[in-house]
Design a protein around this motif. Structure first.
Motif, PDB file in Angstrom:
ATOM      1  N   ASP A   1      -6.543  33.131 -19.255  1.00 34.69           N
ATOM      2  CA  ASP A   1      -5.556  32.649 -18.289  1.00 34.69           C
ATOM      3  C   ASP A   1      -5.470  33.583 -17.077  1.00 34.69           C
ATOM      4  OD1 ASP A   1      -4.353  34.790 -19.496  1.00 34.69           O
ATOM      5  OD2 ASP A   1      -2.472  33.760 -19.964  1.00 34.69           O
ATOM      6  N   GLN A   2      -6.567  34.289 -16.774  1.00 31.99           N
ATOM      7  CA  GLN A   2      -6.638  35.127 -15.581  1.00 31.99           C
ATOM      8  C   GLN A   2      -7.738  34.635 -14.651  1.00 31.99           C
ATOM      9  OE1 GLN A   2      -7.135  39.055 -17.569  1.00 31.99           O
ATOM     10  NE2 GLN A   2      -5.337  39.698 -16.381  1.00 31.99           N
ATOM     11  N   GLN A   3      -7.498  34.798 -13.354  1.00 37.39           N
ATOM     12  CA  GLN A   3      -8.506  34.492 -12.351  1.00 37.39           C
ATOM     13  C   GLN A   3      -8.295  35.417 -11.156  1.00 37.39           C
ATOM     14  OE1 GLN A   3      -7.909  30.446 -11.056  1.00 37.39           O
ATOM     15  NE2 GLN A   3      -6.083  30.947  -9.864  1.00 37.39           N
ATOM     16  N   VAL A   4      -9.333  35.529 -10.305  1.00 37.42           N
ATOM     17  CA  VAL A   4      -9.196  36.382  -9.130  1.00 37.42           C
ATOM     18  C   VAL A   4      -8.361  35.674  -8.068  1.00 37.42           C
ATOM     19  CG1 VAL A   4     -11.344  37.658  -9.478  1.00 37.42           C
ATOM     20  CG2 VAL A   4     -11.381  35.512  -8.182  1.00 37.42           C
ATOM     21  N   ASN A   5      -7.554  36.449  -7.375  1.00 35.24           N
ATOM     22  CA  ASN A   5      -6.812  35.927  -6.233  1.00 35.24           C
ATOM     23  C   ASN A   5      -7.786  35.704  -5.087  1.00 35.24           C
ATOM     24  OD1 ASN A   5      -5.322  36.573  -3.490  1.00 35.24           O
ATOM     25  ND2 ASN A   5      -3.763  35.830  -4.922  1.00 35.24           N
ATOM     26  N   TYR A   6      -7.697  34.548  -4.449  1.00 30.03           N
ATOM     27  CA  TYR A   6      -8.657  34.180  -3.396  1.00 30.03           C
ATOM     28  C   TYR A   6      -8.665  35.185  -2.258  1.00 30.03           C
ATOM     29  CZ  TYR A   6     -10.725  31.440   0.408  1.00 30.03           C
ATOM     30  OH  TYR A   6     -11.494  31.012   1.459  1.00 30.03           O
ATOM     31  N   GLN A   7      -7.507  35.704  -1.888  1.00 34.63           N
ATOM     32  CA  GLN A   7      -7.414  36.627  -0.754  1.00 34.63           C
ATOM     33  C   GLN A   7      -7.716  38.070  -1.157  1.00 34.63           C
ATOM     34  OE1 GLN A   7      -7.053  35.813   2.353  1.00 34.63           O
ATOM     35  NE2 GLN A   7      -6.416  33.669   2.205  1.00 34.63           N
ATOM     36  N   SER A   8      -7.023  38.570  -2.176  1.00 35.06           N
ATOM     37  CA  SER A   8      -7.099  39.995  -2.494  1.00 35.06           C
ATOM     38  C   SER A   8      -8.185  40.352  -3.501  1.00 35.06           C
ATOM     39  CB  SER A   8      -5.748  40.459  -3.055  1.00 35.06           C
ATOM     40  OG  SER A   8      -5.512  39.888  -4.344  1.00 35.06           O
ATOM     41  N   GLY A   9      -8.578  39.410  -4.331  1.00 34.19           N
ATOM     42  CA  GLY A   9      -9.560  39.695  -5.366  1.00 34.19           C
ATOM     43  C   GLY A   9      -8.959  40.273  -6.622  1.00 34.19           C
ATOM     44  N   GLU A  10      -7.666  40.535  -6.626  1.00 36.65           N
ATOM     45  CA  GLU A  10      -7.009  41.057  -7.816  1.00 36.65           C
ATOM     46  C   GLU A  10      -6.821  39.937  -8.840  1.00 36.65           C
ATOM     47  OE1 GLU A  10      -6.414  44.280  -8.297  1.00 36.65           O
ATOM     48  OE2 GLU A  10      -7.390  44.583  -6.345  1.00 36.65           O
ATOM     49  N   LEU A  11      -6.748  40.313 -10.100  1.00 27.37           N
ATOM     50  CA  LEU A  11      -6.533  39.323 -11.141  1.00 27.37           C
ATOM     51  C   LEU A  11      -5.093  38.826 -11.119  1.00 27.37           C
ATOM     52  CD1 LEU A  11      -8.494  40.933 -14.107  1.00 27.37           C
ATOM     53  CD2 LEU A  11      -9.141  38.910 -12.789  1.00 27.37           C
ATOM     54  N   GLU A  12      -4.940  37.532 -11.330  1.00 23.08           N
ATOM     55  CA  GLU A  12      -3.623  36.914 -11.359  1.00 23.08           C
ATOM     56  C   GLU A  12      -3.603  35.862 -12.461  1.00 23.08           C
ATOM     57  OE1 GLU A  12      -3.114  35.097  -7.534  1.00 23.08           O
ATOM     58  OE2 GLU A  12      -4.531  33.480  -7.945  1.00 23.08           O
ATOM     59  N   PRO A  13      -2.433  35.538 -12.977  1.00 26.11           N
ATOM     60  CA  PRO A  13      -2.372  34.524 -14.034  1.00 26.11           C
ATOM     61  C   PRO A  13      -2.534  33.114 -13.454  1.00 26.11           C
ATOM     62  CG  PRO A  13      -0.173  35.318 -13.518  1.00 26.11           C
ATOM     63  CD  PRO A  13      -1.121  36.171 -12.729  1.00 26.11           C
ATOM     64  N   TYR A  14      -3.058  32.211 -14.280  1.00 27.54           N
ATOM     65  CA  TYR A  14      -3.118  30.797 -13.907  1.00 27.54           C
ATOM     66  C   TYR A  14      -3.105  29.978 -15.182  1.00 27.54           C
ATOM     67  CZ  TYR A  14      -7.902  29.530 -15.280  1.00 27.54           C
ATOM     68  OH  TYR A  14      -9.033  29.225 -15.989  1.00 27.54           O
ATOM     69  N   ARG A  15      -2.855  28.705 -15.055  1.00 27.89           N
ATOM     70  CA  ARG A  15      -2.782  27.831 -16.220  1.00 27.89           C
ATOM     71  C   ARG A  15      -4.118  27.106 -16.360  1.00 27.89           C
ATOM     72  NH1 ARG A  15       2.080  23.662 -16.617  1.00 27.89           N
ATOM     73  NH2 ARG A  15       3.176  25.669 -16.780  1.00 27.89           N
ATOM     74  N   PRO A  16      -4.918  27.462 -17.357  1.00 25.90           N
ATOM     75  CA  PRO A  16      -6.226  26.817 -17.506  1.00 25.90           C
ATOM     76  C   PRO A  16      -6.094  25.389 -18.007  1.00 25.90           C
ATOM     77  CG  PRO A  16      -5.825  28.304 -19.331  1.00 25.90           C
ATOM     78  CD  PRO A  16      -4.672  28.484 -18.371  1.00 25.90           C
ATOM     79  N   PHE A  17      -7.120  24.582 -17.705  1.00 19.14           N
ATOM     80  CA  PHE A  17      -7.175  23.212 -18.209  1.00 19.14           C
ATOM     81  C   PHE A  17      -7.474  23.253 -19.707  1.00 19.14           C
ATOM     82  CE2 PHE A  17      -8.400  22.555 -13.713  1.00 19.14           C
ATOM     83  CZ  PHE A  17      -7.438  21.623 -13.365  1.00 19.14           C
ATOM     84  N   THR A  18      -7.028  22.214 -20.395  1.00 17.53           N
ATOM     85  CA  THR A  18      -7.394  22.074 -21.797  1.00 17.53           C
ATOM     86  C   THR A  18      -8.882  21.824 -21.889  1.00 17.53           C
ATOM     87  OG1 THR A  18      -5.231  21.147 -22.323  1.00 17.53           O
ATOM     88  CG2 THR A  18      -7.011  20.765 -23.905  1.00 17.53           C
ATOM     89  N   PRO A  19      -9.630  22.673 -22.583  1.00 20.62           N
ATOM     90  CA  PRO A  19     -11.092  22.528 -22.568  1.00 20.62           C
ATOM     91  C   PRO A  19     -11.588  21.350 -23.384  1.00 20.62           C
ATOM     92  CG  PRO A  19     -10.434  24.245 -24.089  1.00 20.62           C
ATOM     93  CD  PRO A  19      -9.179  23.788 -23.400  1.00 20.62           C
ATOM     94  N   SER A  20     -12.730  20.836 -22.982  1.00 22.99           N
ATOM     95  CA  SER A  20     -13.455  19.829 -23.747  1.00 22.99           C
ATOM     96  C   SER A  20     -14.773  20.440 -24.173  1.00 22.99           C
ATOM     97  CB  SER A  20     -13.695  18.579 -22.898  1.00 22.99           C
ATOM     98  OG  SER A  20     -14.517  17.668 -23.602  1.00 22.99           O
ATOM     99  N   CYS A  21     -15.053  20.413 -25.438  1.00 27.20           N
ATOM    100  CA  CYS A  21     -16.209  21.142 -25.975  1.00 27.20           C
ATOM    101  C   CYS A  21     -17.238  20.221 -26.583  1.00 27.20           C
ATOM    102  CB  CYS A  21     -15.760  22.167 -27.008  1.00 27.20           C
ATOM    103  SG  CYS A  21     -14.508  23.279 -26.386  1.00 27.20           S
ATOM    104  N   GLU A  22     -17.114  18.925 -26.374  1.00 29.19           N
ATOM    105  CA  GLU A  22     -18.071  17.995 -26.979  1.00 29.19           C
ATOM    106  C   GLU A  22     -19.382  18.032 -26.225  1.00 29.19           C
ATOM    107  OE1 GLU A  22     -17.502  16.460 -29.803  1.00 29.19           O
ATOM    108  OE2 GLU A  22     -15.571  17.453 -29.848  1.00 29.19           O
TER     109      GLU A  22
END
Length: 383
Positions: free
Chosen positions: A362-383
Motif C-alpha cells: 500500500d505504498q507508492q512514490v509521490n509523483y512530485q517528491s519521489g517520497e513513499l506515500e500510502p495509497y489504496r491498492p486495487f483488489t488484485p486479480s490473479c487468474e
C-alpha cells in the motif's frame, strides 16, 4: 481497443488513458479456454470467391468478420469493440449447423438483430426483426476453423439486402485472403499463433491447460503485447510449462520469444527500437527491471515453476528518477491459484533502473517528491 467482442468477460474490461505517473497498462484477462482451439494440423481455408456484401440499414456493408457461436451467426463490419454495422442471425440451433439450410419459413424462424453505430455514438442502435424478411442461409461442411456459409437476406422495411459467401469462424479471429488476419486483436488470435508456433518449435510437446493469457492494448504510444502459457508434457512424460510472448508490429501479431518455466514474461518482453515517448520507455524499462529482480527471487525460493499469472504496474515520478512497482502473481498451489503481491522501490542511475528495496503493497512514490506515500491498492486479480 481489443477486438474481443464475443468474450463474455470482455464487457467488463475498461481501457484507461496512460496517466503521467503510470508507466504500464493494465493487462486484460481472457475468457476460459475455448474447446474449439484449432489442432496443430489446422490449416486456413481457401479464399472466398464472392464475399458477403450489400446494404445494411441503408448503409454499404462489407464485413470484416463472421463468427458462429451457440447457434448465432454474427457478421460484422468495423474493428472496434462495438461494430459499425452488424447482422446477427439467431438460429436457435446450438448444435452443428453443418450441411443445413435455414429460411424464414422454418419453425422456429430465425430472429435477426440489425445493428448500426453512428459515427458520433458510443453504442450501437439495434433493431430486432422477427418477421417480414426473406432468408436463405446454407452451411457447408465443417473446416478446422469454422463453417462455410452462403447468405441471401432481404429486410425491405430496414433497408437491408445482403448476399454472398463467407466462412463463419468458431473462434474470435478474422480471415484475410484465406489466412488468419494477424492484425485482429483478440485472445483467440494470440492463441492460434502461439499454438502454430509451438507445433513447429516443440512438436514433441503435448499441450495441456492454457494459463496466464494477457493482451495489452493501451493507446498509440504503447506497444501491444501478449502472453500465453501452456502446461506441457514431453515425450518422456515430464510435465513443465512454456510461455509464448507476442508483439504487434506493422505486419500484425508475431511470436517474439518462447520462455521456459523459470522465466517471468515481463522480464523478457522486447521493447521497440523507436516510436515510444521517453516516459513510456522509462516505464517499460522499470517494469522489466522489477520483473527481472522478482524472477531471480522466485527462482531462488523455488516458486517460479508454479507461477501461472503475472502483472507488473509501475508508477514513475515526474522526473522519471524513481518508481514504485507492484507485481501481482498467481501461484499454483494444488488445484488452486493463490494471489500474491510483491512491491519494490526502484531508482534510475546512469540510465539503468535498479531495485533498491522491497516496500509495502500500500505504498507508492509521490509523483512530485519521489517520497513513499500510502495509497489504496486495487483488489488484485490473479487468474
Amino acid at each position: 481497443m481489443p477486438k474481443s467482442p464475443h468474450s463474455a468477460l470482455a464487457l467488463s474490461l475498461t481501457l484507461l488513458t496512460l496517466g503521467c505517473s503510470e508507466s504500464a497498462p493494465p493487462e486484460q484477462s481472457p475468457p476460459e479456454q475455448n474447446s474449439t482451439v484449432p489442432e496443430k494440423s489446422a490449416t486456413p481455408p481457401a479464399t472466398v470467391a464472392s464475399p458477403v456484401s450489400g446494404t445494411l440499414r441503408q448503409h454499404p456493408f462489407q464485413p470484416d468478420q463472421a463468427i458462429l457461436r451457440d447457434g448465432t451467426l454474427e457478421i460484422r463490419q468495423g474493428t472496434d469493440f462495438f461494430p459499425d454495422l452488424a447482422v446477427e442471425i439467431v438460429t436457435f440451433e446450438p448444435d452443428s449447423l453443418a450441411g443445413r439450410t435455414l429460411t424464414a419459413d422454418i419453425t422456429p424462424a430465425p430472429h435477426l438483430r440489425l445493428g448500426y453505430k453512428a459515427p458520433d455514438a458510443n453504442l450501437p442502435d439495434t433493431e430486432m426483426v422477427l418477421s417480414g424478411y426473406q432468408l436463405q442461409l446454407s452451411f457447408g461442411e465443417a473446416q478446422p476453423l469454422g463453417l462455410p456459409y452462403t447468405l441471401s437476406l432481404s429486410v425491405p422495411e430496414h433497408g437491408t439486402k445482403l448476399s454472398g459467401q463467407g466462412l463463419a469462424t468458431f473462434l474470435d479471429i478474422a480471415l484475410k485472403d484465406g489466412n488468419i488476419d494477424r492484425h485482429w486483436d483478440s485472445f483467440d488470435t494470440l492463441d492460434y499463433l502461439a499454438q502454430q508456433h509451438l507445433a513447429q518449435s516443440a512438436p514433441a510437446m503435448a499441450l495441456g491447460e492454457r494459463f496466464g493469457v494477457t493482451l495489452q492494448s493501451f493507446g498509440d504510444d504503447h506497444p501491444k503485447r501478449g502472453v500465453i502459457g501452456f502446461e506441457v508434457t514431453d515425450d518422456k512424460g515430464e510435465a513443465s510449462t512454456l510461455k509464448v510472448l507476442l508483439r504487434k508490429d506493422a505486419d500484425g501479431w508475431q511470436v517474439s520469444q518462447q520462455l521456459d518455466a523459470d522465466q517471468l514474461p515481463q522480464a523478457h518482453q522486447a521493447l521497440p527500437a523507436s516510436d515510444l515517448s521517453d516516459r513510456t520507455r522509462d516505464g517499460l524499462l522499470a517494469e522489466q527491471a522489477a520483473a527481472r529482480h522478482l524472477e531471480t527471487e522466485l527462482n531462488r525460493e523455488g516458486q517460479m515453476p508454479q507461477v501461472r499469472a503475472s502483472r507488473v504496474s509501475c508508477r514513475l515520478t515526474k522526473d522519471r528518477g524513481r518508481a514504485s512497482c507492484h507485481t501481482t502473481l498467481g501461484i499454483r498451489s494444488g488445484d488452486d491459484t493463490q494471489c500474491e503481491i510483491r512491491s519494490h522501490l526502484l531508482s534510475k542511475t546512469g540510465g539503468e533502473w535498479q531495485v533498491r528495496k522491497s516496500i509495502a503493497n500500500d505504498q507508492q512514490v509521490n509523483y512530485q517528491s519521489g517520497e513513499l506515500e500510502p495509497y489504496r491498492p486495487f483488489t488484485p486479480s490473479c487468474e
